[in-house]
Design a protein around this motif. Structure first.
Motif, PDB file in Angstrom:
ATOM      1  N   LEU A 260       0.919  -1.271  -0.037  1.00  0.00           N
ATOM      2  CA  LEU A 260       0.115  -0.086   0.222  1.00  0.00           C
ATOM      3  C   LEU A 260       0.761   1.203  -0.088  1.00  0.00           C
ATOM      4  O   LEU A 260       0.390   2.297  -0.398  1.00  0.00           O
ATOM      5  CB  LEU A 260      -0.952   0.055   1.083  1.00  0.00           C
ATOM      6  CG  LEU A 260      -2.072  -0.843   1.275  1.00  0.00           C
ATOM      7  CD1 LEU A 260      -2.864  -0.992   2.607  1.00  0.00           C
ATOM      8  CD2 LEU A 260      -2.822  -1.029   0.162  1.00  0.00           C
ATOM      9  N   PHE A 261       2.229   1.151   0.522  1.00  0.00           N
ATOM     10  CA  PHE A 261       2.997   2.253   0.770  1.00  0.00           C
ATOM     11  C   PHE A 261       3.948   2.266  -0.750  1.00  0.00           C
ATOM     12  O   PHE A 261       4.908   2.909  -0.838  1.00  0.00           O
ATOM     13  CB  PHE A 261       3.881   2.330   1.705  1.00  0.00           C
ATOM     14  CG  PHE A 261       3.050   2.495   2.993  1.00  0.00           C
ATOM     15  CD1 PHE A 261       3.039   3.811   3.497  1.00  0.00           C
ATOM     16  CD2 PHE A 261       2.281   1.491   3.700  1.00  0.00           C
ATOM     17  CE1 PHE A 261       2.067   4.221   4.727  1.00  0.00           C
ATOM     18  CE2 PHE A 261       1.887   1.986   4.818  1.00  0.00           C
ATOM     19  CZ  PHE A 261       1.656   3.002   5.372  1.00  0.00           C
ATOM     20  N   GLU A 280      -7.397   3.100   6.060  1.00  0.00           N
ATOM     21  CA  GLU A 280      -7.330   2.427   4.728  1.00  0.00           C
ATOM     22  C   GLU A 280      -6.609   1.095   4.764  1.00  0.00           C
ATOM     23  O   GLU A 280      -7.314   0.194   4.405  1.00  0.00           O
ATOM     24  CB  GLU A 280      -6.275   3.172   3.829  1.00  0.00           C
ATOM     25  CG  GLU A 280      -5.915   2.862   2.526  1.00  0.00           C
ATOM     26  CD  GLU A 280      -4.860   3.552   1.869  1.00  0.00           C
ATOM     27  OE1 GLU A 280      -4.272   3.065   0.823  1.00  0.00           O
ATOM     28  OE2 GLU A 280      -4.508   4.531   2.368  1.00  0.00           O
ATOM     29  N   ILE A 281      -5.756   1.096   5.880  1.00  0.00           N
ATOM     30  CA  ILE A 281      -5.218  -0.508   6.070  1.00  0.00           C
ATOM     31  C   ILE A 281      -6.081  -1.635   6.530  1.00  0.00           C
ATOM     32  O   ILE A 281      -6.287  -2.461   6.241  1.00  0.00           O
ATOM     33  CB  ILE A 281      -3.951  -0.331   6.946  1.00  0.00           C
ATOM     34  CG1 ILE A 281      -2.862   0.356   6.357  1.00  0.00           C
ATOM     35  CG2 ILE A 281      -3.527  -1.928   7.451  1.00  0.00           C
ATOM     36  CD1 ILE A 281      -1.579   0.660   7.246  1.00  0.00           C
ATOM     37  N   ARG A 282      -6.944  -0.915   7.574  1.00  0.00           N
ATOM     38  CA  ARG A 282      -7.897  -1.914   8.172  1.00  0.00           C
ATOM     39  C   ARG A 282      -9.061  -2.306   7.105  1.00  0.00           C
ATOM     40  O   ARG A 282      -9.511  -3.279   7.226  1.00  0.00           O
ATOM     41  CB  ARG A 282      -8.595  -0.900   9.224  1.00  0.00           C
ATOM     42  CG  ARG A 282      -7.855  -0.761  10.490  1.00  0.00           C
ATOM     43  CD  ARG A 282      -8.671  -0.087  11.821  1.00  0.00           C
ATOM     44  NE  ARG A 282      -9.432  -0.974  12.069  1.00  0.00           N
ATOM     45  CZ  ARG A 282     -10.281  -0.776  12.919  1.00  0.00           C
ATOM     46  NH1 ARG A 282     -10.378   0.585  13.473  1.00  0.00           N
ATOM     47  NH2 ARG A 282     -11.239  -1.721  13.597  1.00  0.00           N
ATOM     48  N   LEU A 283      -9.393  -1.268   6.366  1.00  0.00           N
ATOM     49  CA  LEU A 283     -10.561  -1.449   5.203  1.00  0.00           C
ATOM     50  C   LEU A 283     -10.014  -2.695   4.127  1.00  0.00           C
ATOM     51  O   LEU A 283     -10.623  -3.380   4.061  1.00  0.00           O
ATOM     52  CB  LEU A 283     -10.878  -0.207   4.659  1.00  0.00           C
ATOM     53  CG  LEU A 283     -12.034  -0.430   3.557  1.00  0.00           C
ATOM     54  CD1 LEU A 283     -13.480  -0.918   4.254  1.00  0.00           C
ATOM     55  CD2 LEU A 283     -12.358   1.034   2.887  1.00  0.00           C
ATOM     56  N   ALA A 284      -8.773  -2.318   3.673  1.00  0.00           N
ATOM     57  CA  ALA A 284      -8.043  -3.440   2.602  1.00  0.00           C
ATOM     58  C   ALA A 284      -7.733  -4.426   3.252  1.00  0.00           C
ATOM     59  O   ALA A 284      -7.834  -5.284   2.210  1.00  0.00           O
ATOM     60  CB  ALA A 284      -7.396  -2.431   2.071  1.00  0.00           C
ATOM     61  N   GLY A 286      -7.414  -5.623   6.713  1.00  0.00           N
ATOM     62  CA  GLY A 286      -7.958  -5.871   8.168  1.00  0.00           C
ATOM     63  C   GLY A 286      -7.076  -5.561   9.189  1.00  0.00           C
ATOM     64  O   GLY A 286      -5.993  -5.266   9.077  1.00  0.00           O
ATOM     65  N   ASP A 287      -7.514  -5.830  10.520  1.00  0.00           N
ATOM     66  CA  ASP A 287      -6.894  -5.439  11.654  1.00  0.00           C
ATOM     67  C   ASP A 287      -5.577  -6.260  11.756  1.00  0.00           C
ATOM     68  O   ASP A 287      -4.542  -5.703  12.268  1.00  0.00           O
ATOM     69  CB  ASP A 287      -7.745  -5.755  13.197  1.00  0.00           C
ATOM     70  CG  ASP A 287      -8.908  -4.515  12.925  1.00  0.00           C
ATOM     71  OD1 ASP A 287      -8.821  -3.651  12.224  1.00  0.00           O
ATOM     72  OD2 ASP A 287      -9.808  -4.745  13.573  1.00  0.00           O
ATOM     73  N   ARG A 288      -5.578  -7.597  11.681  1.00  0.00           N
ATOM     74  CA  ARG A 288      -4.558  -8.176  11.814  1.00  0.00           C
ATOM     75  C   ARG A 288      -3.298  -7.909  11.135  1.00  0.00           C
ATOM     76  O   ARG A 288      -2.121  -8.012  11.710  1.00  0.00           O
ATOM     77  CB  ARG A 288      -4.700  -9.776  11.637  1.00  0.00           C
ATOM     78  CG  ARG A 288      -3.576 -10.885  12.326  1.00  0.00           C
ATOM     79  CD  ARG A 288      -3.947 -12.011  11.883  1.00  0.00           C
ATOM     80  NE  ARG A 288      -3.957 -12.528  10.785  1.00  0.00           N
ATOM     81  CZ  ARG A 288      -3.967 -14.006  10.602  1.00  0.00           C
ATOM     82  NH1 ARG A 288      -4.122 -14.875  11.526  1.00  0.00           N
ATOM     83  NH2 ARG A 288      -3.975 -14.394   9.235  1.00  0.00           N
ATOM     84  N   ALA A 289      -3.500  -7.516   9.667  1.00  0.00           N
ATOM     85  CA  ALA A 289      -2.485  -7.120   8.956  1.00  0.00           C
ATOM     86  C   ALA A 289      -1.783  -5.707   9.597  1.00  0.00           C
ATOM     87  O   ALA A 289      -0.473  -5.719   9.592  1.00  0.00           O
ATOM     88  CB  ALA A 289      -2.880  -6.770   7.482  1.00  0.00           C
ATOM     89  N   PHE A 290      -2.648  -4.890   9.987  1.00  0.00           N
ATOM     90  CA  PHE A 290      -2.054  -3.731  10.524  1.00  0.00           C
ATOM     91  C   PHE A 290      -1.277  -3.861  11.697  1.00  0.00           C
ATOM     92  O   PHE A 290      -0.177  -3.390  12.225  1.00  0.00           O
ATOM     93  CB  PHE A 290      -3.357  -2.746  10.931  1.00  0.00           C
ATOM     94  CG  PHE A 290      -2.738  -1.461  11.603  1.00  0.00           C
ATOM     95  CD1 PHE A 290      -2.331  -0.410  11.111  1.00  0.00           C
ATOM     96  CD2 PHE A 290      -2.641  -1.439  13.134  1.00  0.00           C
ATOM     97  CE1 PHE A 290      -1.853   0.739  11.632  1.00  0.00           C
ATOM     98  CE2 PHE A 290      -2.054  -0.350  13.689  1.00  0.00           C
ATOM     99  CZ  PHE A 290      -1.789   0.766  12.999  1.00  0.00           C
ATOM    100  N   LEU A 291      -1.556  -4.940  12.830  1.00  0.00           N
ATOM    101  CA  LEU A 291      -1.137  -5.050  14.035  1.00  0.00           C
ATOM    102  C   LEU A 291       0.286  -6.033  13.721  1.00  0.00           C
ATOM    103  O   LEU A 291       1.290  -5.376  14.295  1.00  0.00           O
ATOM    104  CB  LEU A 291      -1.994  -6.072  14.726  1.00  0.00           C
ATOM    105  CG  LEU A 291      -3.132  -5.449  15.584  1.00  0.00           C
ATOM    106  CD1 LEU A 291      -4.060  -6.390  16.039  1.00  0.00           C
ATOM    107  CD2 LEU A 291      -2.670  -4.515  16.564  1.00  0.00           C
ATOM    108  N   ARG A 292       0.409  -6.629  12.683  1.00  0.00           N
ATOM    109  CA  ARG A 292       1.742  -7.294  12.332  1.00  0.00           C
ATOM    110  C   ARG A 292       2.518  -6.195  11.859  1.00  0.00           C
ATOM    111  O   ARG A 292       3.762  -6.505  12.069  1.00  0.00           O
ATOM    112  CB  ARG A 292       1.187  -8.560  11.303  1.00  0.00           C
ATOM    113  CG  ARG A 292       0.658  -9.789  12.096  1.00  0.00           C
ATOM    114  CD  ARG A 292       0.395 -10.896  11.344  1.00  0.00           C
ATOM    115  NE  ARG A 292      -0.016 -12.239  11.996  1.00  0.00           N
ATOM    116  CZ  ARG A 292      -0.495 -13.219  11.765  1.00  0.00           C
ATOM    117  NH1 ARG A 292      -0.511 -13.246  10.447  1.00  0.00           N
ATOM    118  NH2 ARG A 292      -0.372 -14.275  12.454  1.00  0.00           N
TER     119      ARG A 292
END
Length: 416
Positions: A260-261, A280-284, A286-292
Motif C-alpha cells: 500500500l506504500f 485504509e489499511i484496516r479496510l483493505a 483487516g486489523d491483523r495485517a495492521f497489527l503485524r
C-alpha cells in the motif's frame, strides 16, 4: 575461524564430556571409512542459535538480535580426492552422493542431500572453484523442534567442511548466504538470513537487514552469566505439521501492508506512516495485517534498543525489552497459537506458568517462529532450580534446556 581447544567453545563443566564425544566421532569414522588415514581428519563444530529480539522481522528487512549457543553439531571429517560426499549422522539415513551433479532434484526436496548439493553449488557460484568431496561423521545436540535452527547449523557446517578441504577462503557472511541459497533453492524452504548468520558468525549479534545486500552486523560482547541470569528454552509440545499457512501468513500480510506504500517490504516505514493510513489499511487488509506491521516497526526499534542495553551491560533494560518483545508477539504478531487448532496452546501455557514461577523477575517470550514449540526464559540464577522443576513438571524433564551463549560461530577445531 579456527578454535584451538574445546575450552573456547564449551563451558568448563562440559569439556570432559565433549572430549569423549569428539573422540567417539573419530573412532566411528575410522570404523566406517577404513581406507582413509586418521591423520587427514579434522574436527568441526557449528552452533545452534537463539533469537533474543526481532521476532519475524528479518523477512521484511528489519533488525534482529540473535546469538550462537553451546548446543551444536560436531563432526569429524576427512577430505577425498573426488567429489563424492558421505555422511554418517546419528538419527538420519546414511548420505552418499556425488556433487559433480549439482542439479536441483525434486525428489530431494526437504532432505539433507539437497542441502549438500545446494552448498556445493553456492560455493561454485561464488567463483571459488568446485568443492571436493569428504567423508564425515556427525553428532547433533541441537534438540529437534527446539527453534535453535539445526538446519542452519548443518548448512554452515557443510560449507565450512567444503571450504576447509578445498582450501578456499569463504567468509562467515558468505557461508551464511550460501546456506540460505541452499535452503531456499534446493531444500525448498523460504527463509530469511538470520539463522545462518548467527550460526556462521557466533556471539550475540545485531543484524539490520535494511541494507539487504550488505546487512549491518554489530557483534555484541555480552555474557548473561556475569549478570546473574541463566538462559533456558522450554519445549511446550505441539506439532509443527500443518502450520505452514500460519507461518506464511505473517510475511504475506506484512508485505501486503508494504504494498500500500509502494514498497516490497516494510523496512523504512515508521509508526506515524502506519497511523496516517490506519483506516485504509484496516479496510483493505483487516486489523491483523495492521497489527503485524505495527509489530514489525516496533520490534525493529526494540532490537536496536536491546542491542544498546547489551552494550551498556544494563540487564534491567535488557529484560524489560525482552518482555516488551514477548508482549508484542502475543498481542500484535499473534504467533503464540494457531487459529485452526485452539486445543493446542502450549506456548501460552508455558508463558503463563513461567510468569507465575518467576514472580515478576527475569523475562520470558516465544522463541522462534511460534504457533507451537518453545519458549525462551531468562531466569535469575537463584531461581533456576525451581524454574526447571516447574517447567519439567508441566512439559517433562527432557523439555527444559539450559543454554550458554557461544562466542564462536562455525569452526574447525585444531585439537581436542
Amino acid at each position: 575461524m579456527t578454535a584451538s581447544t574445546l575450552e573456547t567453545l564449551y563451558p568448563f563443566s562440559q569439556v570432559s564430556s565433549q572430549r569423549l564425544r569428539y573422540s567417539a566421532l573419530r573412532r566411528t569414522h575410522s570404523q566406517l571409512f577404513l581406507e582413509l588415514p586418521k591423520s587427514a581428519g579434522m574436527f568441526f563444530s557449528a552452533p545452534g542459535r537463539t533469537e533474543l529480539c526481532g521476532n519475524h522481522t528479518d523477512h521484511n528487512l528489519g533488525a534482529v538480535v540473535c546469538a550462537a549457543v553451546d548446543m551444536d553439531i560436531a563432526a569429524f571429517a576427512t577430505p577425498r580426492k573426488d567429489r563424492r560426499v558421505r555422511i554418517e549422522s546419528a538419527g538420519f539415513p546414511f548420505l552418499d552422493l556425488d556433487v559433480e551433479d549439482l542439479a536441483v532434484h525434486p525428489v530431494e526436496t526437504g532432505l539433507s542431500a539437497s542441502i549438500v548439493r545446494g552448498i556445493a553449488k553456492g560455493i561454485e557460484t561464488l567463483g571459488r572453484g568446485k568443492p571436493m568431496g569428504f567423508d564425515a561423521v556427525m553428532n547433533s545436540r541441537i534438540p529437534s523442534g527446539s527453534g535453535l535452527s539445526s538446519s542452519a547449523a548443518y548448512e554452515v557446517l557443510i560449507g565450512k567442511i567444503f571450504s576447509t578441504f578445498s582450501q578456499t577462503e569463504i567468509s562467515p557472511f558468505e557461508l551464511a548466504k550460501v546456506g540460505q541459497y541452499a535452503e531456499n533453492v534446493y531444500f525448498g524452504k523460504p527463509s530469511g538470513l538470520m539463522d545462518q548468520m548467527a550460526c556462521a558468525i557466533g556471539s550475540a549479534l545485531l543484524i539490520d537487514f535494511s541494507r539487504s545486500q550488505d546487512p549491518l552486523l554489530d557483534p555484541l560482547d555480552f555474557d548473561l552469566g556475569n549478570h546473574g541470569h541463566s538462559l533456558f528454552i522450554v519445549g511446550t509440545g505441539g506439532s509443527h505439521e500443518d502450520l505452514t499457512p500460519d507461518y506464511a501468513a505473517i510475511p504475506r500480510e506484512m508485505r501486503a501492508v508494504a504494498a500500500l506504500f509502494g514498497k516490497s517490504e516494510l523496512a523504512g516505514l515508521r509508526q506515524g506512516d502506519l497511523l496516517a493510513r490506519l483506516p485504509e489499511i484496516r479496510l483493505a487488509l483487516g486489523d491483523r495485517a495492521f497489527l503485524r506491521a505495527w509489530h514489525f516497526v516496533k520490534e525493529t526499534q526494540r532490537s536496536h534498543a536491546l542491542a544498546q542495553a547489551l552494550r551498556e551491560k544494563d540487564i534491567s533494560r535488557f529484560l524489560a525489552t525482552v518482555k516488551d518483545s514477548g508482549l508484542s508477539s502475543l498481542a500484535c504478531l499473534q504467533n503464540l497459537s494457531s487459529p485452526g487448532n485452539p486445543r493446542e496452546q502450549g506456548l501460552l501455557l508455558g508463558l503463563a506458568l513461567s510468569q507465575d514461577c518467576l514472580s515478576g523477575k527475569g523475562a520470558a517470550r516465544v522463541h522462534g517462529g511460534g504457533f507451537a514449540g518453545t519458549i525462551q526464559a531468562f531466569v535469575p540464577k537463584e531461581m533456576s532450580q525451581g524454574f526447571t522443576a516447574c517447567m519439567g513438571s508441566a512439559f517433562g524433564a527432557d523439555s527444559v534446556f539450559s543454554l550458554h551463549l557461544r562466542h564462536h560461530g562455525v569452526v574447525c577445531i585444531e585439537r581436542i
